[in-house]
Design an enzyme around this catalytic site. Sequence first.
Site, PDB file in Angstrom:
ATOM      1  N   ASP A 144      -1.346  -2.675  -0.721  1.00  0.00           N
ATOM      2  CA  ASP A 144      -0.834  -4.132  -0.641  1.00  0.00           C
ATOM      3  C   ASP A 144      -1.236  -4.850   0.580  1.00  0.00           C
ATOM      4  OD1 ASP A 144       0.629  -6.314  -0.948  1.00  0.00           O
ATOM      5  OD2 ASP A 144       2.711  -5.244  -1.085  1.00  0.00           O
ATOM      6  N   ARG A 165      -2.536  -8.300  -6.084  1.00  0.00           N
ATOM      7  CA  ARG A 165      -3.292  -7.270  -6.536  1.00  0.00           C
ATOM      8  C   ARG A 165      -3.566  -7.278  -7.820  1.00  0.00           C
ATOM      9  NH1 ARG A 165      -0.023  -2.504  -4.009  1.00  0.00           N
ATOM     10  NH2 ARG A 165       1.502  -4.117  -4.318  1.00  0.00           N
ATOM     11  N   CYS A 190       1.559  -5.057 -10.181  1.00  0.00           N
ATOM     12  CA  CYS A 190       1.966  -4.530  -8.969  1.00  0.00           C
ATOM     13  C   CYS A 190       3.409  -4.745  -8.522  1.00  0.00           C
ATOM     14  CB  CYS A 190       0.810  -5.395  -8.007  1.00  0.00           C
ATOM     15  SG  CYS A 190       0.978  -6.902  -8.211  1.00  0.00           S
TER      16      CYS A 190
HETATM   17  P1  4NP Z   1       1.412  -7.761  -4.748  1.00  0.00           P
HETATM   18  O1  4NP Z   1       1.743  -8.258  -3.159  1.00  0.00           O
HETATM   19  O2  4NP Z   1       2.196  -6.935  -5.060  1.00  0.00           O
HETATM   20  O3  4NP Z   1       0.074  -7.402  -4.557  1.00  0.00           O
HETATM   21  O4  4NP Z   1       1.463  -9.069  -5.335  1.00  0.00           O
HETATM   22  C1  4NP Z   1       3.101  -8.483  -2.930  1.00  0.00           C
HETATM   23  C2  4NP Z   1       3.296  -9.876  -2.888  1.00  0.00           C
HETATM   24  C3  4NP Z   1       4.651 -10.393  -2.563  1.00  0.00           C
HETATM   25  C4  4NP Z   1       5.454  -9.317  -2.023  1.00  0.00           C
HETATM   26  C5  4NP Z   1       5.134  -7.985  -2.085  1.00  0.00           C
HETATM   27  C6  4NP Z   1       3.914  -7.532  -2.362  1.00  0.00           C
HETATM   28  N1  4NP Z   1       6.626  -9.865  -1.601  1.00  0.00           N
HETATM   29  O5  4NP Z   1       7.565  -8.916  -1.020  1.00  0.00           O
HETATM   30  O6  4NP Z   1       7.180 -11.107  -1.981  1.00  0.00           O
END
Ligand code: 4NP
Length: 165
Positions: free
Chosen positions: A130, A24, A18
């Site tokens: 997300d 995710r 991800c």
């Molecule tokens: P993930 O969600 O891709 O599902 O882990 C996110 C977690 C952090 C960030 C973006 C998406 N961020 O920009 O810090």
Amino acid sequence: MRLPEPRTPGSYRVALVCLGNICRSPMAHVVLESRLAEAGLDDRVEVSSSGTGGWHVGNPMDRRAAATLSSAGYDPSRHRAQQYDATWPEAYDLVLVMDESNLADVGGRTDRIGLFRDHDPEDPGGEVPDPYYGGADGFEEVLAMVERTSDAIVTALERALGRHA
Ligand code: 4NP
């Protein structure tokens, strides 16, 4: 959905990807490993998760993701975020990403790279949205998608590993 042949017969390596590796793909990692253990495939299938971004490297899971998993009976405690490595498509049997943006970041679809939800038995081909900037509902939605899709991936792995015809 059929999986690519394993590079090494009898074992399989799956990379889940991800953006941040704190919501995710860690949730998918914990659920898929749990389902693999239930199916007796945990010694033959290796799962990793990672993020295309490096902001959270070394950190545990987002507390909302962890709470959602804990409430459903999973153990989120061992996760530490790591960054995706561009050499992995040559090492892993399968790279499954959560959304179209992740897919672009890893260089696009190949026979070994696709969307995690290509394997969703209810609504295939979509994204795992997300949940980072949203509320608790988003994490519950991710868990439901990840649970049903992990079940389908385990069935596909059983076939790829020769457990079924
Ligand atoms: P993930 O969600 O891709 O599902 O882990 C996110 C977690 C952090 C960030 C973006 C998406 N961020 O920009 O810090």
